[in-house]
Enzyme design. Structure first.
Site, short mmCIF file in Angstrom:
data_model
loop_
_atom_site.label_atom_id
_atom_site.label_comp_id
_atom_site.label_asym_id
_atom_site.label_seq_id
_atom_site.Cartn_x
_atom_site.Cartn_y
_atom_site.Cartn_z
CE LYS A 269 0.74 -1.98 3.93
NZ LYS A 269 0.47 -3.11 4.78
CE LYS B 293 -3.57 -1.49 4.81
NZ LYS B 293 -3.57 -2.12 6.12
#
Ligand code: HSE
Length: 318
Positions: A105, A205
């Site tokens: 991420k 995220k």
């Protein structure tokens, strides 16, 4: 049967989980793709560590060029974590015409629009389902069955480590520091857990979710972010008295975004998302509210999403 060779970048917890799952569920992968899929090269300096499985030492390489310049490698799985050098390696793989799958991420969020367009320019796939929500197919849902919606809001519990810590603090009345160690032992936390507990992992995220849901890129560093390091037993008790729990929430609508500890009322479905579980609660103008729930961290849930992406790519190649 067509043979597909994979180059794996990083054989830590998640890399090992991916290797194991590929062996274990070979039959499913073979049936779905019509290909014989094998990890043939592994970039990792640590060739001697006991990973609990046998890996042919000849697979290990120490130079990224051994993978990205290998014409027999069609897919690169990047599981190094962190922005650097992972992002450069992803670019190198895309430039060399390899499909890339990553769970990283930090690297995706650092440069998402360019990475996506680089993949398009090279006519290869760049997939990162595992980067948000581990094993939960949230990105596929946004890009697939939910794509007819204008999204209005997202509320996410997207960090397993902090959710595990907050759950144990709530259920067992423990202090923050006592629980962190356990989360690390269970393999949820990053090597350096600062990114987890300070909310930076959740911000990465959220940046990815914002891009896919609202079509704009917000760098993680531009997302107002507070971690859980200052949450005390007393805060948790006060929340209980108000009929709520404290959760690290990543939230966004089309104009605003933030990550931080928030009170979640016990009558909200997110209040019952506990331990390392994650959930993403989305609102779309057509579908209304949808909550996707599952294991957001750990080797096997993450490997599930990584190999799901690989299968998806190979199905498209048929
Ligand atoms: N450290 C992350 C977490 C791993 O705890 O959620 C999954 O991204």
């Amino acid at each position: 049967m067509k043979k597909i060779n994979i180059g794996l970048l990083g054989m830590g917890n998640i890399g090992t989980g991916t290797y194991v799952l590929l062996e274990k569920n070979k039959d499913i992968i073979q049936e779905a793709t019509g290909c014989q899929v094998e990890i043939t090269k592994i970039l990792d300096r640590d060739t001697t560590r006991d990973r609990g499985i046998y890996v042919d030492p000849k697979k290990f390489v120490s130079d990224i060029d051994d993978i990205v310049l290998d014409e027999d490698v069609q897919v690169v799985i990047e599981l190094l974590g962190g922005v650097s050098p992972a992002k450069d390696f992803i670019y190198a793989a895309l430039h060399s015409g390899k499909h890339v799958v990553t769970a990283n991420k930090a690297a995706v969020a650092a440069d998402m629009p360019r990475l996506v367009s680089e993949a398009k320019a090279n006519n290869v796939k760049f997939m990162f389902e595992a980067s948000v929500g581990g094993g939960i197919p949230v990105l596929s849902a946004i890009n697939g069955p939910l794509q007819a919606n204008h999204f209005e809001e997202v509320l996410g519990i997207v960090n397993g480590t902090t959710n595990y810590i907050l759950t144990k603090m709530t259920d067992e009345g423990l202090e923050y520091a006592d629980v962190l160690k356990k989360a690390q032992e269970l393999g949820f936390a990053e090597a350096d857990p600062t990114g987890d507990v300070e909310g930076l992992d959740a911000a990465n995220k959220l940046s990815i979710l914002i891009y896919l849901m609202f079509g704009k890129y917000v760098a993680p560093s531009d997302i107002p972010t507070t971690g859980i390091t200052k949450v005390t037993k007393e805060d948790i008790k006060a929340a209980k008295e108000k009929g709520a729990v404290i959760k690290l929430l990543a939230k966004a609508d089309k104009d605003t975004y933030s990550v931080g500890p928030e009170l979640v009322s016990l009558d909200h479905p997110l209040s019952s998302v506990n331990n390392e579980f994650n959930a993403i609660y989305l609102t779309g103008d057509a579908v209304g509210q949808v909550m996707l729930y599952g294991k957001g961290a750990g080797p096997m849930p993450t490997a599930s999403a990584v190999l799901g992406d690989v299968i998806q790519i190979l199905k498209g190649e048929k």
